[in-house]
Design a protein around this motif. Structure first.
Motif, mmCIF file in Angstrom:
data_model
loop_
_atom_site.group_PDB
_atom_site.id
_atom_site.type_symbol
_atom_site.label_atom_id
_atom_site.label_comp_id
_atom_site.label_asym_id
_atom_site.label_seq_id
_atom_site.Cartn_x
_atom_site.Cartn_y
_atom_site.Cartn_z
ATOM 1 N N UNK A 35 7.890 -34.512 -26.385
ATOM 2 C CA UNK A 35 6.985 -35.189 -27.310
ATOM 3 C C UNK A 35 6.378 -34.217 -28.318
ATOM 4 N N UNK A 36 5.972 -33.040 -27.845
ATOM 5 C CA UNK A 36 5.356 -32.072 -28.751
ATOM 6 C C UNK A 36 5.576 -30.657 -28.243
ATOM 7 N N UNK A 37 5.442 -29.701 -29.162
ATOM 8 C CA UNK A 37 5.667 -28.295 -28.837
ATOM 9 C C UNK A 37 4.937 -27.436 -29.859
ATOM 10 N N UNK A 38 4.949 -26.115 -29.627
ATOM 11 C CA UNK A 38 4.394 -25.184 -30.607
ATOM 12 C C UNK A 38 5.046 -23.818 -30.411
ATOM 13 N N UNK A 39 4.782 -22.924 -31.334
ATOM 14 C CA UNK A 39 5.273 -21.558 -31.228
ATOM 15 C C UNK A 39 4.146 -20.653 -30.758
ATOM 16 N N UNK A 40 4.462 -19.763 -29.824
ATOM 17 C CA UNK A 40 3.495 -18.779 -29.353
ATOM 18 C C UNK A 40 4.195 -17.429 -29.277
ATOM 19 N N UNK A 41 3.775 -16.513 -30.155
ATOM 20 C CA UNK A 41 4.395 -15.180 -30.189
ATOM 21 C C UNK A 41 5.914 -15.294 -30.315
ATOM 22 N N UNK A 42 6.343 -16.210 -31.229
ATOM 23 C CA UNK A 42 7.757 -16.461 -31.560
ATOM 24 C C UNK A 42 8.520 -17.233 -30.496
ATOM 25 N N UNK A 43 7.880 -17.507 -29.366
ATOM 26 C CA UNK A 43 8.534 -18.294 -28.315
ATOM 27 C C UNK A 43 8.249 -19.783 -28.517
ATOM 28 N N UNK A 44 9.224 -20.616 -28.223
ATOM 29 C CA UNK A 44 8.983 -22.057 -28.222
ATOM 30 C C UNK A 44 8.280 -22.442 -26.929
ATOM 31 N N UNK A 45 7.184 -23.182 -27.058
ATOM 32 C CA UNK A 45 6.428 -23.633 -25.896
ATOM 33 C C UNK A 45 6.317 -25.150 -25.968
ATOM 34 N N UNK A 46 6.728 -25.816 -24.911
ATOM 35 C CA UNK A 46 6.587 -27.265 -24.856
ATOM 36 C C UNK A 46 5.153 -27.626 -24.489
ATOM 37 N N UNK A 47 4.639 -28.695 -25.098
ATOM 38 C CA UNK A 47 3.275 -29.146 -24.818
ATOM 39 C C UNK A 47 3.253 -30.404 -23.958
ATOM 40 N N UNK A 48 3.967 -31.424 -24.411
ATOM 41 C CA UNK A 48 3.956 -32.706 -23.702
ATOM 42 C C UNK A 48 5.386 -33.211 -23.558
ATOM 43 N N UNK A 49 5.715 -33.666 -22.355
ATOM 44 C CA UNK A 49 7.059 -34.167 -22.071
ATOM 45 C C UNK A 49 6.952 -35.464 -21.279
ATOM 46 N N UNK A 50 8.071 -36.145 -21.172
ATOM 47 C CA UNK A 50 8.097 -37.382 -20.401
ATOM 48 C C UNK A 50 9.446 -37.527 -19.736
ATOM 49 N N UNK A 51 9.452 -37.456 -18.428
ATOM 50 C CA UNK A 51 10.687 -37.623 -17.659
ATOM 51 C C UNK A 51 11.063 -39.098 -17.645
ATOM 52 N N UNK A 52 12.334 -39.343 -17.710
ATOM 53 C CA UNK A 52 12.848 -40.711 -17.668
ATOM 54 C C UNK A 52 12.219 -41.504 -16.509
ATOM 55 N N UNK A 53 11.613 -42.651 -16.837
ATOM 56 C CA UNK A 53 11.009 -43.507 -15.824
ATOM 57 C C UNK A 53 9.605 -43.111 -15.418
ATOM 58 N N UNK A 54 9.042 -42.066 -16.035
ATOM 59 C CA UNK A 54 7.709 -41.569 -15.690
ATOM 60 C C UNK A 54 6.781 -41.623 -16.904
ATOM 61 N N UNK A 55 5.509 -41.338 -16.668
ATOM 62 C CA UNK A 55 4.524 -41.277 -17.737
ATOM 63 C C UNK A 55 4.524 -39.896 -18.389
ATOM 64 N N UNK A 56 4.066 -39.783 -19.627
ATOM 65 C CA UNK A 56 3.976 -38.470 -20.276
ATOM 66 C C UNK A 56 3.029 -37.545 -19.521
ATOM 67 N N UNK A 57 3.390 -36.263 -19.460
ATOM 68 C CA UNK A 57 2.545 -35.247 -18.815
ATOM 69 C C UNK A 57 2.637 -33.968 -19.647
ATOM 70 N N UNK A 58 1.760 -33.030 -19.374
ATOM 71 C CA UNK A 58 1.893 -31.736 -20.020
ATOM 72 C C UNK A 58 3.096 -31.003 -19.420
#
Length: 325
Positions: free
Chosen positions: A287-310
């Motif tokens: 769902x969302x992500x950001x860059x931290x010290x050039x690394x990609x960091x995921x913020x919010x995800x949602x597994x199939x059949x589940x609710x969104x979580x960090x």
């Protein structure tokens, strides 16, 4: 008549569907009236309601709901509008997503003004906001053109530029563009109707195109994500932007982050993750992500059949998932 409303002598028909174009309707309704105080919007043409949710109840478009509340006629079929007897010299079109026939174009003596969220001739087509973000552009804008029979091809009535913030998603940028468009339209409409604006032909040789996005186009290979988590570009090849012809970008952390922003809110970037506890592979929305010290960091995800979580909550719940192994 409401204070501050301008007198206009042309009935307007509006073509559009999603919620982010409603500010245009509201601006027209707020700022213009006929001499007798009546509404200038004669009708709206929008997409028909579709079954939604588990119960399959009909979901009406935001434009449909707005017009219903204002007691403005709503049409789902352009031919039925032409047969209705409603008179109008001008139409405004914003995110309608259906082809307009020459018969409909010819009906409006003052033409159809199409509000397109790009600096035409760049990014003609269905996904200009997504294309600008996915390609890491720092600037985009809106073109108001007089519609002709070709895709986003007509002469330019007005253009304005808008900066793309590094945290913009398609949702935030698109909403901002159409809100600003409503203000620009209010300012230019009287001059346009009086024939005081010189239309500018597009440089068609510089045209680029973007197409309707499908869910599969939002897929990111897990191997690409694993490389970007480490601040590295994927060495197995470039990342293809499937809603643009022959367009590939380096699969770097920054570019993948841009792509994730471009896919928000729909269809939402996704990947496949194997849950080691049972070996099952499932779809994981990013769902969302950001860059931290050039690394990609995921913020919010949602597994199939589940609710969104960090992302942190997901890693705690599935510590053996293949993305972090």
């Amino acid at each position: 008549m409401g204070k501050g409303r301008n007198i206009i002598n042309t009935k307007i028909v509006f073509f559009g569907t999603p919620d982010y174009v409603v500010p245009i309707l509201e601006a027209l309704d707020k700022n213009f009236r006929f001499k007798d105080g009546s509404q200038i919007i004669a009708a709206v043409i929008t997409q028909a309601p579709k079954p939604a949710g588990r119960k399959g109840e009909l979901a009406y478009s935001a434009v449909d709901k707005w017009a219903y509340q204002k007691r403005i006629p709503v049409f789902y079929d352009m031919n039925k509008f032409l047969e209705s007897g409603i008179e109008s010299n001008l139409a405004i079109l914003a995110s309608f997503s259906l082809i307009i026939s020459q018969r409909v174009i010819d009906f409006f003596k003052k033409g159809i003004l199409n509000i397109h969220p790009s600096l035409l001739p760049k990014f003609r087509g269905a996904s200009p906001v997504q294309a600008a973000i996915a390609l890491g552009k720092k600037e985009t804008g809106v073109s108001i053109i007089k519609l002709d029979s070709l895709l986003d091809h007509g002469p330019i009535v007005c253009q304005f530029k808008e900066e793309i913030d590094e945290n913009d998603t398609t949702e935030t940028l698109r909403r901002r563009l159409f809100e600003r468009s409503s203000q620009v339209l209010v300012e230019l409409l009287p001059a346009y109707l009086e024939g005081k604006i010189n239309l500018k032909e597009q440089d068609h040789k510089k045209a680029t195109f973007c197409y309707e996005i499908k869910k599969d186009y939002a897929f990111i290979d897990p191997a690409i994500l694993q490389a970007t988590f480490k601040g590295q570009a994927f060495k197995g090849g470039n990342f293809r932007i499937q809603f643009m012809k022959d367009k590939e970008i380096k699969a770097s952390p920054r570019n993948i982050n841009n792509f994730i922003r471009a896919m928000n809110p729909w269809p939402c970037a996704w990947t496949e993750v194997k849950l080691q506890e049972n070996g099952e592979t499932k779809r994981l929305k990013i769902i969302s992500s950001h860059l931290s010290d050039k690394n990609l960091v995921l913020d919010e995800v949602q597994l199939e059949g589940k609710n969104p979580v960090t992302w942190e909550q997901f890693k705690v719940g599935y510590p053996q998932n293949s993305l972090i192994s």
